[in-house]
Design a protein around this motif. Structure first.
Motif, PDB file in Angstrom:
ATOM      1  N   TYR A 136       0.825  -1.205   0.000  1.00  0.00           N
ATOM      2  CA  TYR A 136       0.000   0.000   0.000  1.00  0.00           C
ATOM      3  C   TYR A 136       0.865   1.263   0.000  1.00  0.00           C
ATOM      4  O   TYR A 136       0.461   2.284  -0.548  1.00  0.00           O
ATOM      5  N   VAL A 137       2.030   1.196   0.592  1.00  0.00           N
ATOM      6  CA  VAL A 137       2.975   2.322   0.552  1.00  0.00           C
ATOM      7  C   VAL A 137       3.642   2.363  -0.816  1.00  0.00           C
ATOM      8  O   VAL A 137       3.690   3.425  -1.462  1.00  0.00           O
ATOM      9  N   ARG A 181       2.418   2.317  -8.679  1.00  0.00           N
ATOM     10  CA  ARG A 181       1.068   2.141  -9.226  1.00  0.00           C
ATOM     11  C   ARG A 181       0.809   0.746  -9.789  1.00  0.00           C
ATOM     12  O   ARG A 181      -0.053   0.565 -10.630  1.00  0.00           O
ATOM     13  N   ARG A 182       1.566  -0.233  -9.293  1.00  0.00           N
ATOM     14  CA  ARG A 182       1.290  -1.613  -9.696  1.00  0.00           C
ATOM     15  C   ARG A 182      -0.067  -2.015  -9.130  1.00  0.00           C
ATOM     16  O   ARG A 182      -0.442  -1.583  -8.035  1.00  0.00           O
ATOM     17  N   PRO A 183      -0.780  -2.863  -9.819  1.00  0.00           N
ATOM     18  CA  PRO A 183      -2.085  -3.298  -9.304  1.00  0.00           C
ATOM     19  C   PRO A 183      -1.932  -3.972  -7.941  1.00  0.00           C
ATOM     20  O   PRO A 183      -0.997  -4.740  -7.721  1.00  0.00           O
ATOM     21  N   ASP A 210     -11.155  -6.080  -2.800  1.00  0.00           N
ATOM     22  CA  ASP A 210     -10.890  -5.912  -4.224  1.00  0.00           C
ATOM     23  C   ASP A 210     -11.519  -4.607  -4.728  1.00  0.00           C
ATOM     24  O   ASP A 210     -10.893  -3.856  -5.484  1.00  0.00           O
ATOM     25  N   THR A 211     -12.726  -4.330  -4.297  1.00  0.00           N
ATOM     26  CA  THR A 211     -13.390  -3.074  -4.689  1.00  0.00           C
ATOM     27  C   THR A 211     -12.624  -1.870  -4.169  1.00  0.00           C
ATOM     28  O   THR A 211     -12.380  -0.901  -4.904  1.00  0.00           O
ATOM     29  N   LEU A 212     -12.220  -1.919  -2.908  1.00  0.00           N
ATOM     30  CA  LEU A 212     -11.462  -0.791  -2.334  1.00  0.00           C
ATOM     31  C   LEU A 212     -10.110  -0.632  -3.012  1.00  0.00           C
ATOM     32  O   LEU A 212      -9.633   0.492  -3.187  1.00  0.00           O
ATOM     33  N   HIS A 213      -9.481  -1.733  -3.409  1.00  0.00           N
ATOM     34  CA  HIS A 213      -8.211  -1.641  -4.143  1.00  0.00           C
ATOM     35  C   HIS A 213      -8.417  -0.870  -5.446  1.00  0.00           C
ATOM     36  O   HIS A 213      -7.579  -0.048  -5.827  1.00  0.00           O
ATOM     37  N   GLY A 214      -9.523  -1.128  -6.123  1.00  0.00           N
ATOM     38  CA  GLY A 214      -9.822  -0.399  -7.350  1.00  0.00           C
ATOM     39  C   GLY A 214     -10.011   1.087  -7.093  1.00  0.00           C
ATOM     40  O   GLY A 214      -9.520   1.939  -7.845  1.00  0.00           O
ATOM     41  N   HIS A 215     -10.717   1.409  -6.009  1.00  0.00           N
ATOM     42  CA  HIS A 215     -10.918   2.816  -5.657  1.00  0.00           C
ATOM     43  C   HIS A 215      -9.598   3.478  -5.267  1.00  0.00           C
ATOM     44  O   HIS A 215      -9.358   4.633  -5.607  1.00  0.00           O
TER      45      HIS A 215
END
Length: 168
Positions: free
Chosen positions: A94-95, A101-103, A129-134
């Motif tokens: 996350y850092v 900007r890797r997925p 997964d949804t929050l990762h997209g956001h």
């Protein structure tokens, strides 16, 4: 001599590290003594990451200074050794995400038994997964920090589900 000026990506990563340190410190209020110690260590290491990203020139092509890289690796190792902290072992992604900007990968299913726990974990994974997209699409770091709060609340819930599963 010119003073070092961090890139916008390094500043974003520093803010994310500081946000995660704040989350770790808040969790110490309700953690056991052992997990509280681990959370304090994680928070202190994340402070080192944040300061390093603000003050040190990058030493690798990915833009992360050596001190930040080492402290982040140590923080991940501490979290992996203490799953009761609710921090996933590879939370440093996350850092680093602010830099590269890797997925963000979809987390693997937890080792839970029982249909209800497995269903609950599947729902948490879908929400992550949804929050990762956001998070990947966040327009500002203020939004990214709010999303990190939500992401780590879900990681904590997944860790709690894993603790409910009896080990044979």
């Amino acid at each position: 001599m010119t003073a070092f000026e961090p890139t916008p990506q390094a500043r974003a990563a520093a803010w994310r590290a500081a946000t995660l340190a704040d989350i770790a410190r808040r969790r110490t209020l309700f953690a056991s003594a052992w997990n509280g110690r681990a959370l304090h260590m994680v928070a202190d290491l994340l402070d080192t990451v944040s300061i390093s990203l603000w003050e040190e020139a990058p030493t690798e092509s990915d833009g992360i200074p050596t001190d930040a890289r080492l402290a982040l690796a140590d923080a991940e190792a501490e979290a992996a050794a203490n799953p009761g902290t609710g921090f996933p072992p590879e939370f440093g992604q996350y850092v680093r995400h602010a830099m590269d900007r890797r997925p963000l990968p979809i987390p693997a299913a937890a080792d839970v038994t029982g249909c209800c726990l497995a269903e609950d974990d599947a729902q948490l994974v879908a929400a992550l997964d949804t929050l990762h997209g956001h998070l990947a699409a966040a327009g500002t770091e203020e939004i990214a920090r709010a999303l990190l709060e939500a992401v780590f609340a879900l990681h904590d819930k997944r860790a709690a589900l894993a603790r409910l599963t009896p080990r044979g």
